[in-house]
Design an enzyme around this catalytic site. Structure first.
Site, PDB file in Angstrom:
ATOM      1  N   SER A 149      45.189  35.576  16.092  1.00 23.32           N
ATOM      2  CA  SER A 149      43.950  34.882  15.743  1.00 23.32           C
ATOM      3  C   SER A 149      43.199  35.699  14.707  1.00 23.32           C
ATOM      4  O   SER A 149      43.352  36.928  14.633  1.00 23.32           O
ATOM      5  CB  SER A 149      43.071  34.704  16.991  1.00 23.32           C
ATOM      6  OG  SER A 149      41.779  34.235  16.641  1.00 23.32           O
ATOM      7  N   TYR A 193      39.756  38.505  24.627  1.00 27.12           N
ATOM      8  CA  TYR A 193      40.450  37.608  23.698  1.00 27.12           C
ATOM      9  C   TYR A 193      40.764  38.312  22.375  1.00 27.12           C
ATOM     10  O   TYR A 193      41.923  38.398  21.943  1.00 27.12           O
ATOM     11  CB  TYR A 193      39.631  36.343  23.446  1.00 27.12           C
ATOM     12  CG  TYR A 193      40.367  35.346  22.595  1.00 27.12           C
ATOM     13  CD1 TYR A 193      41.313  34.505  23.167  1.00 27.12           C
ATOM     14  CD2 TYR A 193      40.145  35.246  21.227  1.00 27.12           C
ATOM     15  CE1 TYR A 193      42.028  33.594  22.395  1.00 27.12           C
ATOM     16  CE2 TYR A 193      40.842  34.345  20.449  1.00 27.12           C
ATOM     17  CZ  TYR A 193      41.782  33.514  21.037  1.00 27.12           C
ATOM     18  OH  TYR A 193      42.493  32.618  20.273  1.00 27.12           O
TER      19      TYR A 193
END
Length: 266
Positions: A140, A154
């Site tokens: 990401s 995350y």
């Protein structure tokens, strides 16, 4: 079987489903896994009718530490070896770290870190032996910028996947195995619906920051074929990643402290 086989995790929707369609168009048979077996079967049937490739579906929850072995045993029972791996399964876990249950964080780490590393570790020797392999770790943009409050692990897991992919790339490229970390930004998929942040994020972000899952998967496929180590789809995301490298860490962290609450639940 004459055709190569690609294993896609988290294949029931979003980037995973888009990857499955692209790989099928390029002649790969598919092994698709996710928790939702009905969604997998529907996707598999669509791809079989459209592309004429073999599709195997395995409903599994990668939060189960035994799931990766069960996946590989299922493929071995069908006489198949994996030539391409897309580690796409993932989700967000909202909230401040101290306010969450450790059991939930443990399951998160199993899905986001342990499963991709285990699959790559167990599939890489066969790829090296056959002198062909493709591994895409869906990371990401969050792994390329400073951390923010909320969704605490995350960005950390995505940063890990980037570094892991870079190292694996250096180890494997001489053996015909390409490894790429795909680092998308905001992507139209079910990701934000699952963790109930869709309304918050949509209100905080302009439309030009968003890409479709098909665009992201296409960029990832092109990158791994070209053996590019890190792929950041979209010009705005490339600019954000570049700026994050240039500005001092304390400035960047202050920026995340001020802007993070727009995108993260704490």
């Amino acid at each position: 079987m004459d055709r190569r086989l690609a294993l896609v995790t988290g294949a029931s929707a979003g980037i995973g489903a888009a990857f499955a369609r692209i790989l099928a168009r390029h002649g790969y048979d598919l092994a698709l896994t996710a928790r939702r077996g009905d969604r997998l079967e529907a996707l598999a049937e669509e791809i079989r009718l459209r592309s004429g490739v073999e599709t195997l579906t395995i409903a599994a929850d990668l939060a189960d530490p035994d799931a990766t072995d069960q996946l590989l045993e299922h493929l071995a029972a069908h006489g198949r070896t994996v030539d391409a791996l897309v580690n796409n399964a993932g989700y967000g876990l909202p909230g401040a770290y101290a306010d969450t249950r450790w059991e939930d964080q443990q399951a998160f780490l199993q899905v986001m870190l342990h499963a991709p590393c285990e699959l790559a570790h167990k599939l890489l020797p066969g790829m090296v032996e056959r002198r062909f392999g493709r591994i895409v770790n869906v990371a990401s943009l969050a792994g390329l910028v400073p951390g923010s409050a909320g969704h605490t692990l995350y960005g950390a897991t995505k940063s890990f996947l980037v570094k892991f992919s870079q190292s694996l790339h250096l180890e494997a490229e001489a053996h015909g195995v390409h490894v790429t970390a795909l680092c998308p930004g905001f992507t139209y998929s079910e990701f934000h619906d699952v963790n109930a942040t869709r309304a918050q994020i949509s209100a905080a972000t302009p439309p030009w920051l968003w890409l479709g899952a098909d665009e992201v998967a296409a960029a990832g496929y092109e990158a791994v074929e070209a053996n590019r180590t890190v792929c950041v789809p979209g010009a705005p995301n490339k600019a954000i990643a570049a700026v994050a490298k240039l500005i001092p860490d304390d400035w960047a962290l202050a920026l995340m402290a001020s802007q993070g609450p727009r995108f993260r639940k704490v």
